[in-house]
Enzyme design. Structure first.
Site, PDB file in Angstrom:
ATOM      1  N   THR A  53      16.840  -9.502  -7.369  1.00 36.54           N
ATOM      2  CA  THR A  53      16.510 -10.917  -7.122  1.00 36.54           C
ATOM      3  C   THR A  53      15.168 -11.079  -6.426  1.00 36.54           C
ATOM      4  O   THR A  53      14.309 -11.842  -6.864  1.00 36.54           O
ATOM      5  CB  THR A  53      17.619 -11.577  -6.282  1.00 36.54           C
ATOM      6  OG1 THR A  53      18.847 -11.525  -7.007  1.00 36.54           O
ATOM      7  CG2 THR A  53      17.265 -13.036  -5.985  1.00 36.54           C
ATOM      8  N   LYS A  88       9.331   1.519   6.119  1.00 45.82           N
ATOM      9  CA  LYS A  88       9.112   1.693   7.564  1.00 45.82           C
ATOM     10  C   LYS A  88       7.926   0.875   8.077  1.00 45.82           C
ATOM     11  O   LYS A  88       8.027  -0.323   8.226  1.00 45.82           O
ATOM     12  CB  LYS A  88       8.929   3.186   7.881  1.00 45.82           C
ATOM     13  CG  LYS A  88      10.129   4.064   7.507  1.00 45.82           C
ATOM     14  CD  LYS A  88      11.272   3.923   8.461  1.00 45.82           C
ATOM     15  CE  LYS A  88      12.349   4.953   8.214  1.00 45.82           C
ATOM     16  NZ  LYS A  88      13.523   4.807   9.070  1.00 45.82           N
ATOM     17  N   ASP A 106       8.210  11.087  -1.212  1.00 45.77           N
ATOM     18  CA  ASP A 106       8.874  10.098  -0.373  1.00 45.77           C
ATOM     19  C   ASP A 106       8.099  10.013   0.940  1.00 45.77           C
ATOM     20  O   ASP A 106       8.252  10.844   1.830  1.00 45.77           O
ATOM     21  CB  ASP A 106      10.328  10.516  -0.127  1.00 45.77           C
ATOM     22  CG  ASP A 106      11.074   9.567   0.803  1.00 45.77           C
ATOM     23  OD1 ASP A 106      10.422   8.732   1.462  1.00 45.77           O
ATOM     24  OD2 ASP A 106      12.319   9.684   0.892  1.00 45.77           O
TER      25      ASP A 106
END
Length: 482
Positions: free
Chosen positions: A362, A338, A307
């Site tokens: 979407t 970020k 991560d």
């Protein structure tokens, strides 16, 4: 633009800055937050919960490393919108991006990228992948860091089950039980994470987040394993033996938990870890630790996820923090957000879904933000911003070491690479006092863990900014030492 803000100064002088027209330093005209911010918070609170709001920004006036608030206080921003600003406020190159009509139309039409991507999307994505991919061939774009981690878990589970299933198609039983959240269609799999980790607040990501109780209380969660993360003593050179014990303790627990959950018929499909735990306390681990962790994950046929939502994008002095670890092979997944303006993750071929709509939403990111990211990458190269981060970070860290030695009864444990730095204050309530006093002097920082103060400036933060921070911090420590 700055006449009102600097009117009380004896002289006005501008430094040689990477962003034109940066002010000379912070200038505080009111308490922070001031009356305008307090009124705006009250107004906003009538419509939505605003309890976490610190100050309201004037983003027309903010520039470079400086956040101007609603009361015209000029704050040297060492937190950079929670580590998100790569080039600071109102960088001239980013301001040009949507003056281009083609870019503007790309932004305002915001296509559903998974089904109707723009004709320039392959070229745009290739531009990003070819320049910054961490030796991983595939990318998946999302809206934020939590989304990136959440969707990564799906890729991990898909790949894990595909290895187990082989070339067989889904059975009728799997299809039926998946829809009602029951095995075998909804298998008992888990992701291993670490105490002190923060990976987001969506349901799956929140199950791997282990910092403040307020993030998690009252929310049903998943029985997924949580391992100890090494908690080092500083200075590192004086505590090699104790820190090596911390590494071994954590790695042994990872192995034990994987074995335990396998026995419970809930295999660990993936392990997610931050290269430096950010919210949890700026907690570091050694390259050797991460090398051994990778071996354990591979041995157990699981997937390793880094991560890099907060550590990625250059703040550590390298584009990806895990570049410091000299891993035998790339991690299986690297998530980001970020400083990248949008979320997403790079992954290996093995983790590519084999059918459409398995990992989908979407928008699947935002093409306008990809255009911004292209500009950020270009400016980083043109202005050698990774070198700048190393130089500015070295000055800042050296100064912090000097303050640590002088005020050892108040602060300790200076740590971190580049400008991705932190130090501890001896008591939680005193830490909060230091943060507030720095804010009143015009330096905005963030807390981490119970004792930590973390710095997350933009990549354009320079050595002269470091001098300002060190001077203001010295003032605060002297006041507390009286």
């Amino acid at each position: 633009m700055w006449s009102k803000i600097v009117k009380n100064r004896v002289s006005i002088r501008f430094w040689s800055s990477l962003v034109p027209d940066e002010p000379e330093g912070p200038c505080v005209l009111t308490d922070v937050p001031g009356p305008c911010s307090k009124k705006l918070k009250k107004d906003l609170g009538k419509m939505q919960y605003a309890g976490a709001v610190k100050v309201f920004g004037n983003y027309q006036k903010s520039i470079g490393n400086y956040l101007v608030d609603a009361d015209d206080n000029v704050l040297l921003d060492m937190y950079a919108q929670i580590s998100t600003l790569a080039l600071g406020y109102n960088h001239p190159e980013l301001l040009k991006v949507f003056q281009d009509e083609k870019n503007l139309k790309t932004m305002i039409n915001r296509p559903a990228l998974g089904v109707f991507p723009g004709e320039d999307q392959p070229k745009r994505v290739h531009s990003v992948v070819s320049q910054i991919a961490p030796c991983l061939p595939k990318i998946n774009l999302m809206m934020c860091g939590a989304c990136a981690n959440e969707q990564t878990f799906k890729n991990v589970f898909i790949a894990y089950q595909r290895k187990k299933r082989g070339k067989k198609d889904f059975t009728d039983e799997e299809k039926h039980t998946a829809v009602i959240n029951q095995p075998p269609g909804a298998p008992n799999l888990c992701i291993l994470s670490f105490a002190g980790a923060f990976h987001g607040r969506t349901t799956g990501a929140l199950a791997t987040t282990h910092t403040k109780f307020i993030h998690k209380i009252d929310f049903p969660s998943l029985d997924w394993p949580v391992a100890h993360f090494p908690l080092y003593k500083y200075p590192l050179g004086e505590h090699e033996r104790e820190n090596a014990v911390e590494d071994k303790k954590s790695l042994a627990q990872v192995e034990d938990l994987i074995a335990t959950y396998n026995k419970k018929d809930t295999p660990v499909a993936g392990v997610i870890v931050e290269p430096i735990q950010s919210e949890g306390g700026n907690n570091e681990a050694s390259p050797k630790y991460f090398q051994e962790l990778q071996k354990i994950v591979k041995k157990n046929n699981a997937y390793l996820v880094f991560d890099e939502v907060q550590t990625g994008g250059g703040g550590t002095g390298k584009f990806w923090c895990h570049e410091y670890f000299d891993l035998a092979t790339p991690p299986d997944v690297v998530t980001f957000s970020k400083k990248f303006c949008l979320g997403g993750y790079f992954h290996s071929d093995e983790l590519t879904p084999d059918k459409p709509f398995r990992v989908f939403n979407t928008w699947m990111g935002d093409p306008g933000k990809v255009i911004m990211l292209e500009t950020i990458i270009r400016v980083m190269r043109e202005q050698d911003l990774l070198d700048n981060v190393q130089e500015a970070g070295a000055r800042l860290k050296c100064g912090l070491f000097e303050l640590e030695e002088e005020f050892s009864e108040i602060m300790n444990s200076v740590r971190g690479p580049g400008t991705f730095l932190a130090f501890n204050i001896v008591k939680p309530e005193l830490r909060d006092t230091v943060l507030q006093k720095l804010l009143q002097k015009g330096v905005l920082c963030g807390g981490c863990g119970d004792l930590g103060i973390r710095f997350r400036p933009a990549l354009i933060f320079q050595k002269h900014h470091a001098e300002i921070v060190l001077d203001k911090l010295r003032e605060v420590l002297n006041e507390l030492n009286c």
